[in-house]
Design a protein around this motif. Structure first.
Motif, mmCIF file in Angstrom:
data_model
loop_
_atom_site.group_PDB
_atom_site.id
_atom_site.type_symbol
_atom_site.label_atom_id
_atom_site.label_comp_id
_atom_site.label_asym_id
_atom_site.label_seq_id
_atom_site.Cartn_x
_atom_site.Cartn_y
_atom_site.Cartn_z
ATOM 1 N N UNK A 288 51.411 91.920 -25.147
ATOM 2 C CA UNK A 288 50.780 90.681 -24.705
ATOM 3 C C UNK A 288 49.401 91.007 -24.151
ATOM 4 N N UNK A 289 48.475 90.130 -24.439
ATOM 5 C CA UNK A 289 47.140 90.172 -23.848
ATOM 6 C C UNK A 289 47.034 88.895 -23.013
ATOM 7 N N UNK A 290 47.250 89.015 -21.705
ATOM 8 C CA UNK A 290 47.267 87.842 -20.851
ATOM 9 C C UNK A 290 45.868 87.241 -20.759
ATOM 10 N N UNK A 291 45.802 85.914 -20.910
ATOM 11 C CA UNK A 291 44.527 85.219 -20.866
ATOM 12 C C UNK A 291 43.977 85.092 -19.455
ATOM 13 N N UNK A 292 42.651 85.228 -19.364
ATOM 14 C CA UNK A 292 41.968 85.055 -18.078
ATOM 15 C C UNK A 292 41.163 83.760 -18.053
ATOM 16 N N UNK A 293 41.161 83.038 -19.182
ATOM 17 C CA UNK A 293 40.372 81.816 -19.292
ATOM 18 C C UNK A 293 39.051 82.090 -19.982
ATOM 19 N N UNK A 294 38.517 81.065 -20.642
ATOM 20 C CA UNK A 294 37.227 81.200 -21.301
ATOM 21 C C UNK A 294 37.230 82.124 -22.499
ATOM 22 N N UNK A 295 38.403 82.399 -23.046
ATOM 23 C CA UNK A 295 38.475 83.282 -24.203
ATOM 24 C C UNK A 295 38.516 84.755 -23.857
ATOM 25 N N UNK A 296 38.642 85.097 -22.567
ATOM 26 C CA UNK A 296 38.750 86.493 -22.141
ATOM 27 C C UNK A 296 40.214 86.850 -21.881
ATOM 28 N N UNK A 297 40.532 88.143 -22.103
ATOM 29 C CA UNK A 297 41.918 88.572 -21.979
ATOM 30 C C UNK A 297 42.010 89.895 -21.242
ATOM 31 N N UNK A 298 43.137 90.080 -20.571
ATOM 32 C CA UNK A 298 43.402 91.337 -19.882
ATOM 33 C C UNK A 298 43.724 92.427 -20.912
ATOM 34 N N UNK A 299 43.659 93.693 -20.502
ATOM 35 C CA UNK A 299 44.052 94.777 -21.414
ATOM 36 C C UNK A 299 45.489 94.634 -21.877
ATOM 37 N N UNK A 300 45.799 95.265 -22.971
ATOM 38 C CA UNK A 300 47.120 95.185 -23.584
ATOM 39 C C UNK A 300 48.217 95.635 -22.626
ATOM 40 N N UNK A 301 49.282 94.819 -22.579
ATOM 41 C CA UNK A 301 50.487 95.203 -21.859
ATOM 42 C C UNK A 301 51.640 95.198 -22.849
ATOM 43 N N UNK A 302 52.341 96.311 -22.933
ATOM 44 C CA UNK A 302 53.439 96.438 -23.885
ATOM 45 C C UNK A 302 54.709 95.804 -23.310
ATOM 46 N N UNK A 303 55.271 94.860 -24.070
ATOM 47 C CA UNK A 303 56.507 94.202 -23.663
ATOM 48 C C UNK A 303 57.729 94.964 -24.167
ATOM 49 N N UNK A 304 57.687 95.372 -25.425
ATOM 50 C CA UNK A 304 58.769 96.139 -26.037
ATOM 51 C C UNK A 304 58.138 97.240 -26.885
ATOM 52 N N UNK A 305 58.658 98.448 -26.799
ATOM 53 C CA UNK A 305 58.125 99.561 -27.576
ATOM 54 C C UNK A 305 59.281 100.267 -28.277
ATOM 55 N N UNK A 306 59.045 100.631 -29.535
ATOM 56 C CA UNK A 306 60.106 101.195 -30.358
ATOM 57 C C UNK A 306 59.635 102.494 -31.009
ATOM 58 N N UNK A 307 60.569 103.382 -31.365
ATOM 59 C CA UNK A 307 60.201 104.572 -32.142
ATOM 60 C C UNK A 307 59.749 104.161 -33.540
ATOM 61 N N UNK A 308 58.984 105.012 -34.219
ATOM 62 C CA UNK A 308 58.402 104.628 -35.522
ATOM 63 C C UNK A 308 59.414 104.325 -36.612
ATOM 64 N N UNK A 309 60.669 104.746 -36.460
ATOM 65 C CA UNK A 309 61.676 104.473 -37.489
ATOM 66 C C UNK A 309 62.377 103.139 -37.269
ATOM 67 N N UNK A 310 61.974 102.391 -36.259
ATOM 68 C CA UNK A 310 62.599 101.095 -35.970
ATOM 69 C C UNK A 310 62.438 100.137 -37.148
ATOM 70 N N UNK A 311 61.303 100.222 -37.847
ATOM 71 C CA UNK A 311 61.093 99.376 -39.017
ATOM 72 C C UNK A 311 60.772 97.937 -38.685
ATOM 73 N N UNK A 312 60.083 97.684 -37.573
ATOM 74 C CA UNK A 312 59.731 96.317 -37.182
ATOM 75 C C UNK A 312 58.893 95.659 -38.273
#
Length: 478
Positions: A288-312
């Protein structure tokens, strides 16, 4: 300790138990050696073979395959020995699951496009505004539109397969073309616009890094929608934002390679729009990139992270438990990678919002090759059901490549199948009211990835492979 330190520096740590010993030794770890700068591995794998000078220059700039090793050889050999010792000889079978019942109240209608015997349907999209079905075939590089009278029309030419259709404004639509279906770092994708108000058609963006998904949303709240594009790329790519949809300005770039799908929602319910995106290359994650308003966003925050074989491969945000918070629906079964073995952890999942940016898995249906899960209310009872397709593996019961899950409440679901799903392998799917009768229909697009897959269907006695399967919902008229 070495594996944790090196492997988890680029992505979620892959436990040895995720793959068989032989797959680690012969497929995955040699690739990792190439990524870690071991020249012998790069040469044996033919990393630089059959690549254009342009693509080699891009890989050099990205430093995807470093010219010198990034860790001592003895450390890498210790990691190899660790995986060889700890990994199982073979993976267990998937856990038992509820057997599906035959789906009623849907009429399956096959759609054949003349001249295409081995369909490669890269796009099916329902345009409810006009009651049209849009189709793209990667083999013929052609776009089609089926109207309300079941007439099939050919649209103007495109430069590469179309993979996404989106509405810009009333009677103005965009088609996103990927450039290359196969992994590539060349920027050959484009956006085409059709304006039915003005009667115009043309390319409005090009040189895109394998774009696969787009969204128009007014992020700046200035009355002018902005364009969000997911550039899947290969080693490069990312989520990009064009303010006001202006292709002439430098876009905002978020995340990295593997941007697959994006949604805009007020995830933390602070009154400001946030951006939620799925990334599927290497570092698999939902961020998620949380909005700060005016089209600006906070740095990336990872909600869910998976190993590369997860196949998302796909996600949606929906409130599945009725608590007012958005939950995450995830499809994970992409098996076009270095480890194409049957994986017990592939399938469809629901992660419920626990507050504070935390999500927990609350539902899992194991399915080899899971490709896409979309929420819809097919029976009109006010809750969300699930339509799913599996593509990336051969299923023992081919008719279960498509499953429809009826919501029973309390995150319980009853699965259904249709016999006609065995007629092809389905890579694309869309849901919506195609026939204008007020209920949700489902459309599946067939994709024969290679001659072998086409031949397998013929050997099963399927003489004609439909390009599209339309599942017409008849519940409103029952």
């Amino acid at each position: 300790m070495l594996a944790q330190g090196y492997c988890a520096s680029c992505h979620a740590f892959p436990e040895p138990s995720l793959l068989p010993k032989e797959t680690w030794a012969k497929k995955v770890l040699p690739q990792m050696a190439a990524y870690m700068g071991f020249k012998a591995a790069q040469d044996s794998l033919g990393i630089w073979e059959e690549k254009t000078a342009e693509e080699i220059a891009i890989l050099r700039k990205l430093d995807s395959y470093p010219a010198s090793s990034q860790l001592p050889a003895r450390d890498f050999q210790a990691i190899v020995a660790y995986y060889g010792q700890e990994a199982p000889v073979e993976l267990p079978a998937q856990i038992p699951k509820v057997s599906p019942e035959i789906l009623e109240h849907f009429a399956a209608k096959e759609l054949f496009i003349e001249g295409i015997k081995s369909p490669q349907t890269s796009l099916v999209a329902i345009n409810e505004e006009r009651g049209e079905l849009l189709i793209s075939d990667a083999g013929s590089l052609q776009l089609y539109a089926k109207d309300t009278q079941d007439e099939l029309f050919t649209l103007p030419p495109i430069s590469s397969p179309a993979v996404h259709f989106l509405k810009r404004s009333p009677n103005v639509y965009d088609f996103i073309t990927i450039g290359s279906i196969a992994p590539s770092d060349l920027s050959q994708g484009a956006v085409y616009q059709i304006d039915l108000n003005e009667g115009t058609w043309g390319q409005v963006m090009d040189d895109l890094a394998r774009p696969v998904y787009g969204l128009w949303e007014d992020l700046e709240k200035d009355g002018k929608p902005d364009l969000l594009l997911c550039n899947y790329g290969h080693h490069g790519g990312g989520l990009v934002i064009y303010p006001d949809g202006d292709a002439g300005v430098e876009p905002t770039r978020l995340g990295g390679a593997g941007a697959r799908r994006v949604e805009v929602a007020d995830l933390n319910r602070d009154g400001v729009s946030d951006i939620v995106a799925l990334f599927c290359q290497g570092d698999e994650r939902i961020s998620v990139f949380y909005g700060k308003g005016g089209g600006d966003f906070e740095p990336e925050k990872i909600l869910l992270r998976f190993p590369p074989v997860m196949g998302s491969s796909y996600f949606e945000l929906r409130d599945m438990d009725g608590d007012g918070a958005l939950d995450i629906l995830l499809s994970n079964g992409d098996n076009w990678d270095y480890s194409s073995v049957l994986k017990p952890y592939h399938g469809f999942r629901i992660y419920t919002d626990q507050g504070g940016g935390r999500y927990e898995e609350a539902w899992f249906y194991p399915q080899y090759g899971a490709a896409k899960m979309m929420a819809l209310d097919f029976d009109g009872d006010g809750d969300l059901d699930l339509a799913t397709i599996a593509f990336y593996d051969e299923l023992a019961e081919a008719e279960q490549q498509f499953l429809l899950f009826e919501n029973l409440g309390g995150l319980g679901f009853r699965p259904f199948f249709i016999p006609e799903a065995s007629l092809a392998k389905w890579l694309t799917m869309d849901v919506g009211d195609l026939d204008g009768d007020g209920d949700a229909d489902i459309v599946l697009g067939a994709y024969a990835h290679n001659t072998l897959e086409y031949t397998k269907l013929l050997l099963r006695g399927i003489s004609e492979i439909p390009n599209v399967l339309i599942l017409e919902n008849n519940l409103s008229g029952k």
